[in-house]
Design a protein around this motif. Structure first.
Motif, PDB file in Angstrom:
ATOM      1  N   VAL A   1       0.841  -1.201   0.000  1.00 54.31           N
ATOM      2  CA  VAL A   1       0.000   0.000   0.000  1.00 54.31           C
ATOM      3  C   VAL A   1       0.875   1.249   0.000  1.00 54.31           C
ATOM      4  CG1 VAL A   1      -1.767   1.278   1.261  1.00 54.31           C
ATOM      5  CG2 VAL A   1      -1.864  -1.217   1.168  1.00 54.31           C
ATOM      6  N   ILE A   2       1.908   1.259   0.858  1.00 51.58           N
ATOM      7  CA  ILE A   2       2.813   2.411   0.919  1.00 51.58           C
ATOM      8  C   ILE A   2       3.509   2.611  -0.423  1.00 51.58           C
ATOM      9  CG2 ILE A   2       4.921   3.287   1.993  1.00 51.58           C
ATOM     10  CD1 ILE A   2       4.055   1.864   4.571  1.00 51.58           C
ATOM     11  N   LYS A   3       4.008   1.538  -1.001  1.00 53.89           N
ATOM     12  CA  LYS A   3       4.731   1.634  -2.278  1.00 53.89           C
ATOM     13  C   LYS A   3       3.824   2.174  -3.380  1.00 53.89           C
ATOM     14  CE  LYS A   3       7.802  -1.079  -5.255  1.00 53.89           C
ATOM     15  NZ  LYS A   3       7.160  -0.847  -6.546  1.00 53.89           N
ATOM     16  N   THR A   4       2.573   1.714  -3.410  1.00 53.72           N
ATOM     17  CA  THR A   4       1.631   2.186  -4.423  1.00 53.72           C
ATOM     18  C   THR A   4       1.368   3.672  -4.277  1.00 53.72           C
ATOM     19  OG1 THR A   4       0.561   0.036  -4.615  1.00 53.72           O
ATOM     20  CG2 THR A   4      -0.719   1.947  -5.307  1.00 53.72           C
ATOM     21  N   LEU A   5       1.137   4.131  -3.046  1.00 51.30           N
ATOM     22  CA  LEU A   5       0.850   5.547  -2.843  1.00 51.30           C
ATOM     23  C   LEU A   5       2.064   6.415  -3.144  1.00 51.30           C
ATOM     24  CD1 LEU A   5      -1.333   5.425   0.393  1.00 51.30           C
ATOM     25  CD2 LEU A   5      -2.072   5.731  -1.957  1.00 51.30           C
ATOM     26  N   VAL A   6       3.251   5.932  -2.820  1.00 45.85           N
ATOM     27  CA  VAL A   6       4.465   6.686  -3.154  1.00 45.85           C
ATOM     28  C   VAL A   6       4.555   6.913  -4.660  1.00 45.85           C
ATOM     29  CG1 VAL A   6       6.985   6.534  -3.245  1.00 45.85           C
ATOM     30  CG2 VAL A   6       5.784   6.038  -1.114  1.00 45.85           C
ATOM     31  N   GLU A   7       4.221   5.880  -5.433  1.00 45.54           N
ATOM     32  CA  GLU A   7       4.326   5.994  -6.884  1.00 45.54           C
ATOM     33  C   GLU A   7       3.175   6.785  -7.474  1.00 45.54           C
ATOM     34  OE1 GLU A   7       4.483   1.947  -8.091  1.00 45.54           O
ATOM     35  OE2 GLU A   7       6.574   1.640  -7.445  1.00 45.54           O
TER      36      GLU A   7
ATOM     37  N   ILE B   1      12.025  -0.659   3.296  1.00 46.56           N
ATOM     38  CA  ILE B   1      12.188   0.796   3.206  1.00 46.56           C
ATOM     39  C   ILE B   1      13.048   1.162   2.005  1.00 46.56           C
ATOM     40  CG2 ILE B   1      13.222   2.795   4.349  1.00 46.56           C
ATOM     41  CD1 ILE B   1      12.387   1.585   7.017  1.00 46.56           C
ATOM     42  N   GLY B   2      14.085   0.399   1.765  1.00 44.54           N
ATOM     43  CA  GLY B   2      15.002   0.698   0.676  1.00 44.54           C
ATOM     44  C   GLY B   2      14.382   0.590  -0.698  1.00 44.54           C
ATOM     45  N   GLN B   3      13.268  -0.118  -0.829  1.00 46.25           N
ATOM     46  CA  GLN B   3      12.625  -0.278  -2.126  1.00 46.25           C
ATOM     47  C   GLN B   3      11.704   0.886  -2.479  1.00 46.25           C
ATOM     48  OE1 GLN B   3      10.790  -4.121  -2.669  1.00 46.25           O
ATOM     49  NE2 GLN B   3      12.406  -5.199  -1.554  1.00 46.25           N
ATOM     50  N   LEU B   4      11.501   1.808  -1.560  1.00 47.48           N
ATOM     51  CA  LEU B   4      10.579   2.917  -1.813  1.00 47.48           C
ATOM     52  C   LEU B   4      11.197   4.000  -2.691  1.00 47.48           C
ATOM     53  CD1 LEU B   4       8.943   3.310   1.711  1.00 47.48           C
ATOM     54  CD2 LEU B   4       8.087   2.041  -0.273  1.00 47.48           C
ATOM     55  N   LYS B   5      12.527   4.082  -2.729  1.00 43.17           N
ATOM     56  CA  LYS B   5      13.239   5.008  -3.636  1.00 43.17           C
ATOM     57  C   LYS B   5      13.005   6.475  -3.306  1.00 43.17           C
ATOM     58  CE  LYS B   5      14.516   1.327  -5.862  1.00 43.17           C
ATOM     59  NZ  LYS B   5      15.848   0.753  -5.618  1.00 43.17           N
ATOM     60  N   VAL B   6      12.469   6.783  -2.132  1.00 46.20           N
ATOM     61  CA  VAL B   6      12.328   8.175  -1.675  1.00 46.20           C
ATOM     62  C   VAL B   6      12.821   8.220  -0.230  1.00 46.20           C
ATOM     63  CG1 VAL B   6      10.386   8.720  -3.195  1.00 46.20           C
ATOM     64  CG2 VAL B   6       9.939   7.816  -0.894  1.00 46.20           C
ATOM     65  N   PRO B   7      13.206   9.404   0.265  1.00 47.06           N
ATOM     66  CA  PRO B   7      13.655   9.496   1.664  1.00 47.06           C
ATOM     67  C   PRO B   7      12.580   9.004   2.635  1.00 47.06           C
ATOM     68  CG  PRO B   7      14.255  11.487   0.467  1.00 47.06           C
ATOM     69  CD  PRO B   7      13.377  10.685  -0.458  1.00 47.06           C
ATOM     70  N   TYR B   8      13.026   8.330   3.685  1.00 40.02           N
ATOM     71  CA  TYR B   8      12.134   7.753   4.689  1.00 40.02           C
ATOM     72  C   TYR B   8      12.580   8.271   6.054  1.00 40.02           C
ATOM     73  CZ  TYR B   8       9.166   4.066   6.788  1.00 40.02           C
ATOM     74  OH  TYR B   8       8.199   3.370   7.471  1.00 40.02           O
ATOM     75  N   VAL B   9      11.809   9.194   6.632  1.00 40.57           N
ATOM     76  CA  VAL B   9      12.166   9.839   7.891  1.00 40.57           C
ATOM     77  C   VAL B   9      11.429   9.117   9.021  1.00 40.57           C
ATOM     78  CG1 VAL B   9      12.288  12.018   9.135  1.00 40.57           C
ATOM     79  CG2 VAL B   9      12.370  12.016   6.630  1.00 40.57           C
TER      80      VAL B   9
END
Length: 477
Positions: A231-237, A265-273
């Motif tokens: 779900v997180i990965k889909t929304l990021v994209e 986390i590393g697969q999201l390709k955007v900063p993760y705070v």
């Protein structure tokens, strides 16, 4: 000659191998791109995509549902037979759009190759040869795709993102493949249901994000639920997220085996705070910090995509109150409120203003009132946004996130599974909150998705200066 022709075909493909067409009330974007595997991707933002092994390479087709025409939608709703006609004409609409796309790609590729050959060789004969080769290559590519089309591929789609229950959206794929005469009926359902989706989205409060808007995805309390990551990965994209903020409790026990969970986390390709929650151990924070795109804040400040963020971890570690690696469990030296006070002191000591402050427990937020315009928290598993009582020049909004992991196994203890909760924050050029979308995805065994938009109209127009380069500044460590 071959190199010039290949470059001309590539230029022609980039310029011409995309277009739009109307399918019922929807405007659909089509794009062809080189691919050794072929196939078709159908993107339905923000729900995800489905993939079809529809044909062999070397061309891949991407179909994206772009927008909904309000006038045509109203006509369909008002006319009882409108959806039937839309379903009847949809296959022909798609076929015509693809034929136009193919012819335009072919023509522009040949023309681009001939122009490039003319500039390179200045020879009529070589220009003719280049045009012929471009015609052969492009025509052969499109012809191969057309001749290898497999209608039965509709029976074997692969879904990604939120389209986990895609057959409810497009109907029974096996029946589509077995009886082509029913395809129009199923396509009618697709047009009708997606039309309803976009009609619902169009009723949300109007908010036009500027090109320089920063999109932030807020998650919290994943509690080891593996369903949260897709779900997180889909929304990021789909939302073109600039960075993700996690306000803690990514694990349940903070143990070594749980550390592998954060590798997504590393697969999201955007900063993760990230800030640590009361279920996260120092080992958990170290595992998060080891991810290439992760930033762990603990009484420290970072600048991410121009946004200044301060955060502090929860001072407690509560999963095992009997014994830990350091010995018998003891009450933490600092209270939850004390963690917020320490972060407020850190922020006040800086030479720049903080745009967003992060805590895990909303009980830590009170000392940050008037210090940061936006405070994000989690812990309670209940979504709530409040404006704190005025305390200083900065009006503070506290946004407490629900559980993005549906509270983990705890989410199954009630009568109904707890939904997965996420939010998208839209920060303006001054990094102040302009609007936010609250997204809820049905818990285990459920497939409902809801989205609520809130437009913020009372944000004080105060420009917050930020450092010129991304930095992470530990304080008091």
């Amino acid at each position: 000659m071959l190199v010039v022709t290949a470059v001309g075909v590539m230029i022609g493909t980039l310029l011409a191998a995309r277009g739009t067409g109307d399918v019922g009330p929807l405007q659909v974007a089509f794009q062809l791109s080189p691919s050794m595997d072929g196939g078709t991707e159908v993107a339905v933002p923000p729900l995800g995509s489905l993939y079809l092994d529809s044909h062999e390479g070397p061309a891949r087709l991407t179909v994206r549902l772009e927008s909904l025409d309000q006038r045509r939608t109203e006509a369909l709703i008002n006319d009882p037979s409108g959806l039937t006609r839309a379903g009847d004409t949809a296959p022909q609409d798609i076929r015509d759009a693809l034929v136009r796309l193919g012819l335009r790609t072919l023509g522009v590729s040949v023309l681009a190759s001939m122009l490039l050959a003319a500039l390179t060789f200045r020879s009529v004969r070589r220009v003719a040869w280049s045009g012929g080769l471009a015609l052969l290559v492009t025509g052969g590519t499109l012809g191969t795709a057309a001749l290898t089309v497999r209608p039965q591929a509709l029976a074997e789609p692969r879904y990604e993102g939120l389209l986990v229950n895609a057959p409810a959206l497009i109907g029974d794929a096996q029946r589509i493949a077995d009886d082509y005469t029913r395809y129009a009926e199923q396509l009618q359902r697709l047009v009708g249901n997606v039309g309803k989706l976009y009609a619902t989205v169009s009723s949300l409060p109007i908010y036009e994000a500027a090109p320089d808007t920063t999109r932030v995805l807020h998650v919290s309390d994943l509690h080891l639920n593996p369903a949260a990551w897709p779900v997180i990965k889909t929304l990021v994209e789909q939302y073109d997220i600039d960075f993700v903020i996690d306000t803690g409790d990514i694990t349940d026990w903070g143990s070594e085996p749980e550390s592998s969970y954060v590798s997504m986390i590393g697969q999201l390709k955007v900063p993760y705070v990230y800030v640590r929650g009361n279920h996260d151990s120092p080992r958990t924070a170290a595992a998060v910090a080891s991810q290439p795109n992760a930033i762990v804040l603990d009484d420290s400040v970072a600048v991410v995509r121009g946004v200044t963020i301060a955060g502090v971890g929860d001072p407690r570690f509560t999963p095992d109150k009997q014994e830990s690696e350091a010995g018998p469990w003891e009450e933490p030296a600092m209270t939850v409120e004390g963690a917020g006070e320490r972060l407020a002191t850190t922020i006040r000591s800086l030479d720049v203003s903080v745009d967003v402050a992060l805590v895990h427990d909303p009980a830590s937020a009170a000392p940050l009132n008037g210090v940061a315009p936006l405070v994000l928290a989690g812990h309670t598993h209940r979504r709530e946004v409040t404006v704190l009582p005025s305390a200083g020049e900065v009006a503070t909004r506290l946004a407490v996130q629900g559980s993005t992991g549906g509270a983990g196994l705890r989410g199954l203890e009630g009568e109904e599974p707890m939904p997965l909760a996420l939010s998208v924050f839209y920060l303006g050029p001054d990094h102040r909150l302009q609007a936010y979308d609250d997204i809820r995805v049905g818990g285990t065994g459920r497939a409902q998705v809801s989205l609520d938009r809130t437009v913020v109209d009372d944000t004080p127009p105060v420009q917050a200066p930020v450092p010129s380069a991304p930095t992470v500044t530990p304080v008091g460590r």
